[in-house]
Design a protein around this motif. Structure first.
Motif, PDB file in Angstrom:
ATOM      1  N   ASN A 223       0.840  -1.188   0.000  1.00 53.67           N
ATOM      2  CA  ASN A 223       0.000   0.000   0.000  1.00 53.67           C
ATOM      3  C   ASN A 223       0.881   1.246   0.000  1.00 53.67           C
ATOM      4  O   ASN A 223       1.574   1.534   0.971  1.00 53.67           O
ATOM      5  CB  ASN A 223      -0.904  -0.027   1.238  1.00 53.67           C
ATOM      6  CG  ASN A 223      -1.932   1.079   1.241  1.00 53.67           C
ATOM      7  OD1 ASN A 223      -1.601   2.244   1.039  1.00 53.67           O
ATOM      8  ND2 ASN A 223      -3.184   0.725   1.471  1.00 53.67           N
ATOM      9  N   GLU A 225       0.153   4.519   0.021  1.00 51.87           N
ATOM     10  CA  GLU A 225      -0.202   5.563   0.986  1.00 51.87           C
ATOM     11  C   GLU A 225       0.216   5.158   2.399  1.00 51.87           C
ATOM     12  O   GLU A 225       0.677   5.989   3.177  1.00 51.87           O
ATOM     13  CB  GLU A 225      -1.702   5.851   0.939  1.00 51.87           C
ATOM     14  CG  GLU A 225      -2.118   6.982   1.879  1.00 51.87           C
ATOM     15  CD  GLU A 225      -3.527   7.466   1.624  1.00 51.87           C
ATOM     16  OE1 GLU A 225      -4.212   7.814   2.616  1.00 51.87           O
ATOM     17  OE2 GLU A 225      -3.951   7.511   0.458  1.00 51.87           O
ATOM     18  N   ARG A 259      -2.308  14.266   4.732  1.00 49.28           N
ATOM     19  CA  ARG A 259      -2.683  13.680   3.446  1.00 49.28           C
ATOM     20  C   ARG A 259      -3.051  14.722   2.396  1.00 49.28           C
ATOM     21  O   ARG A 259      -3.004  14.443   1.194  1.00 49.28           O
ATOM     22  CB  ARG A 259      -3.877  12.731   3.628  1.00 49.28           C
ATOM     23  CG  ARG A 259      -3.564  11.385   4.245  1.00 49.28           C
ATOM     24  CD  ARG A 259      -4.831  10.552   4.233  1.00 49.28           C
ATOM     25  NE  ARG A 259      -4.615   9.165   4.600  1.00 49.28           N
ATOM     26  CZ  ARG A 259      -4.729   8.694   5.835  1.00 49.28           C
ATOM     27  NH1 ARG A 259      -5.043   9.521   6.823  1.00 49.28           N
ATOM     28  NH2 ARG A 259      -4.521   7.404   6.075  1.00 49.28           N
ATOM     29  N   ASP A 338     -10.029   7.555  -8.979  1.00 48.93           N
ATOM     30  CA  ASP A 338     -10.845   8.599  -8.350  1.00 48.93           C
ATOM     31  C   ASP A 338     -12.305   8.494  -8.784  1.00 48.93           C
ATOM     32  O   ASP A 338     -13.220   8.631  -7.969  1.00 48.93           O
ATOM     33  CB  ASP A 338     -10.298   9.986  -8.710  1.00 48.93           C
ATOM     34  CG  ASP A 338      -9.008  10.315  -7.970  1.00 48.93           C
ATOM     35  OD1 ASP A 338      -8.727   9.647  -6.954  1.00 48.93           O
ATOM     36  OD2 ASP A 338      -8.292  11.226  -8.421  1.00 48.93           O
ATOM     37  N   GLU A 343      -8.829   3.651  -3.936  1.00 50.71           N
ATOM     38  CA  GLU A 343      -7.425   4.008  -3.855  1.00 50.71           C
ATOM     39  C   GLU A 343      -6.698   3.364  -5.024  1.00 50.71           C
ATOM     40  O   GLU A 343      -7.098   2.309  -5.530  1.00 50.71           O
ATOM     41  CB  GLU A 343      -6.816   3.522  -2.525  1.00 50.71           C
ATOM     42  CG  GLU A 343      -7.442   4.143  -1.284  1.00 50.71           C
ATOM     43  CD  GLU A 343      -7.190   5.630  -1.177  1.00 50.71           C
ATOM     44  OE1 GLU A 343      -6.186   6.105  -1.744  1.00 50.71           O
ATOM     45  OE2 GLU A 343      -8.009   6.319  -0.543  1.00 50.71           O
ATOM     46  N   ASP A 345      -4.079   1.733  -4.970  1.00 52.35           N
ATOM     47  CA  ASP A 345      -3.612   0.399  -4.575  1.00 52.35           C
ATOM     48  C   ASP A 345      -4.687  -0.665  -4.805  1.00 52.35           C
ATOM     49  O   ASP A 345      -4.368  -1.831  -5.021  1.00 52.35           O
ATOM     50  CB  ASP A 345      -3.207   0.391  -3.100  1.00 52.35           C
ATOM     51  CG  ASP A 345      -2.086   1.369  -2.816  1.00 52.35           C
ATOM     52  OD1 ASP A 345      -1.011   1.214  -3.402  1.00 52.35           O
ATOM     53  OD2 ASP A 345      -2.301   2.298  -2.025  1.00 52.35           O
TER      54      ASP A 345
END
Length: 464
Positions: A223, A225, A259, A338, A343, A345
């Motif tokens: 992942n 993020e 973020r 989006d 996400e 991932d």
């Protein structure tokens, strides 16, 4: 020492200031030099890691980031001394390992708790193995349980706990022995999103308290993020044809990470491009990508070790192919994620599957269908099945199952046979995921069936 450190940490937890550097920060705790790892296979040695040079220093959180098959979990186990290298060295404080690393403790993805022991007894296990007297280890275990937010659950059994609470037990069991390096193998991936977010935040809060009972953290994750949120340094592993360090990123962002900050998004974008193995500077022209097969391991060189099946269902990958087709045959991956509310991932396994099948390739930031992929996306059900079946046999596991069934006298084989073969190269969790994908792909392509009660694959003979 264990008990005093845990008491201090528990008291400091809610009043923690940003962690100040300690005098010993920067000391090399773990080091690999020329590390390689290969497993024996039917066709000779199957390489998993090749030429890894890596240092883990006190005071840092290091994320090992990579897609399935990049060897990140194998590297973590080599650092822990659980898997011996084929060549090269793994050293702890300058001394080459000859067995389990005494300075590490592991937190696993699937909790790895003993179901017949209580929470307290599970946390005590490491101390018991070190010969700590019963009274002292029970008290230290209680402090660790309190520290990690499980006070009141000491007498509970794992089956009584939620997934998040079970993983807290795993953290407490690892931290109670005060390892120099805490090693975590995708510890949040089996949890729901909110639980994972909460545990990540609490863990970093404890780390920033300055009293964390470990000197470094090594996190394995797929992942992006998560790596940017937690790590000071991100090591990206590639897997073509075996695991190597593709690039290392110094994060350099203050904690807690924002973020919404442009720097956060920029770093995620840079890591993503490296992780997928394509950059804008080296991307092939879209027209070339449409005509050719995706880059990576050539079909005739693919093995079980270097080409794992992505965790992607047929419904998922075909749905993605249709969405790309509706966007003219190519679209920006981040924009697509989006639009879907996902996400990036979450999309990557589907992208990997389309590439493996020869249905799509990545050009710069865009996912572009090949001619074969466009035909798959536009075909009717029968046509898509035929295209898929032909493409799926390029995947080593699907090919192995199909070929083995064809050589079986009655066209059937137990699933355990294939799990045993996979277990030489992958963890039990990875084996289960690949078997699930292979079953889904084989059924859809009408290559073979699977009887869940008998745990048996059966070849499907084409009708007249």
């Amino acid at each position: 020492m264990v008990l005093n450190t845990l008491r201090t940490l528990r008291n400091a937890r809610h009043t923690a200031a940003p962690r100040a550097p300690r005098p010993a920060d920067g000391e090399i705790l773990l080091e690999t030099v020329g590390l390689t790892k290969a497993y024996a296979g039917a066709d000779g040695e199957l390489p998993v890691l090749g030429g890894i040079d890596l240092q883990i220093r006190a005071g840092e959180v290091v994320a090992l980031l990579g897609k399935s098959g990049s060897g990140k979990s194998t590297l973590l186990r080599c650092l822990a001394g659980l898997v011996p290298p084929s060549s090269g060295t793994v050293s702890y404080r300058g001394t080459p390992l000859t067995g389990a690393n005494p300075g590490t403790a592991m937190v696993f993805q699937t909790f790895a708790l003993l179901p017949w022991l209580t929470v307290l007894q599970n946390v005590e296990l490491g101390l018991e193995a070190r010969g700590v007297p019963a009274e002292a280890r029970a008290e230290a275990a209680r402090q660790a349980i309190d520290l990690i937010g499980l006070d009141g659950f000491e007498s509970a059994y794992p089956k009584e706990l939620s997934g998040g609470m079970r993983q807290r037990v795993g953290f407490a069991r690892a931290l109670v022995v005060e390892p120099d390096v805490l090693m975590m193998d995708e510890p949040f991936s089996a949890l729901d999103v909110l639980t994972a977010e909460n545990l990540r935040g609490e863990l970093m809060e404890l780390w920033e308290s300055g009293q964390f009972p470990t000197r470094a953290i090594v996190l394995v994750t797929h992942n992006i993020e998560e790596a940017v949120l937690m790590a000071d340094r991100i090591v990206v592993l590639g897997s073509r044809p075996y695991g190597t360090i593709r690039e290392t990123f110094e994060v350099g962002l203050d904690r807690p990470r924002d973020r919404e900050a442009p720097e956060f998004d920029e770093l995620i974008d840079r890591v993503y491009r490296t992780m997928t193995g394509r950059t804008k500077e080296t991307s092939p022209h879209v027209a070339h990508v449409r005509a050719g097969r995706p880059e990576g391991v050539e079909a005739d060189r693919r093995t079980l070790a270097n080409t794992p099946l992505p965790a992607a269902s047929v419904d998922g990958l075909s749905g993605l192919a249709e969405m790309v087709a509706h966007r003219g045959g190519g679209c920006d991956l981040a924009d697509l994620a989006d639009d879907l509310g996902l996400e990036i991932d979450d999309v990557l396994p589907l992208v990997d599957a389309l590439e493996l099948l020869g249905f799509a390739a990545v050009s710069g930031d865009d996912l572009v269908l090949t001619e074969l992929g466009a035909a798959f996306a536009g075909a009717d059900v029968r046509g898509s099945k035929e295209i898929f079946a032909a493409a799926a046999t390029d995947a080593p596991l699907v090919r192995l199952i199909t070929t083995s069934l064809g050589q079986s006298p009655d066209g059937t084989l137990r699933a355990g046979f294939f799990r045993d073969v996979l277990s030489h190269h992958y963890t039990s969790e990875q084996v289960a995921r690949q078997a699930e994908t292979a079953t889904d792909w084989g059924r859809y392509g009408e290559l073979y069936g699977y009887d869940a009660e008998r745990e048996e694959y059966a070849l499907i003979t084409p009708g007249p």
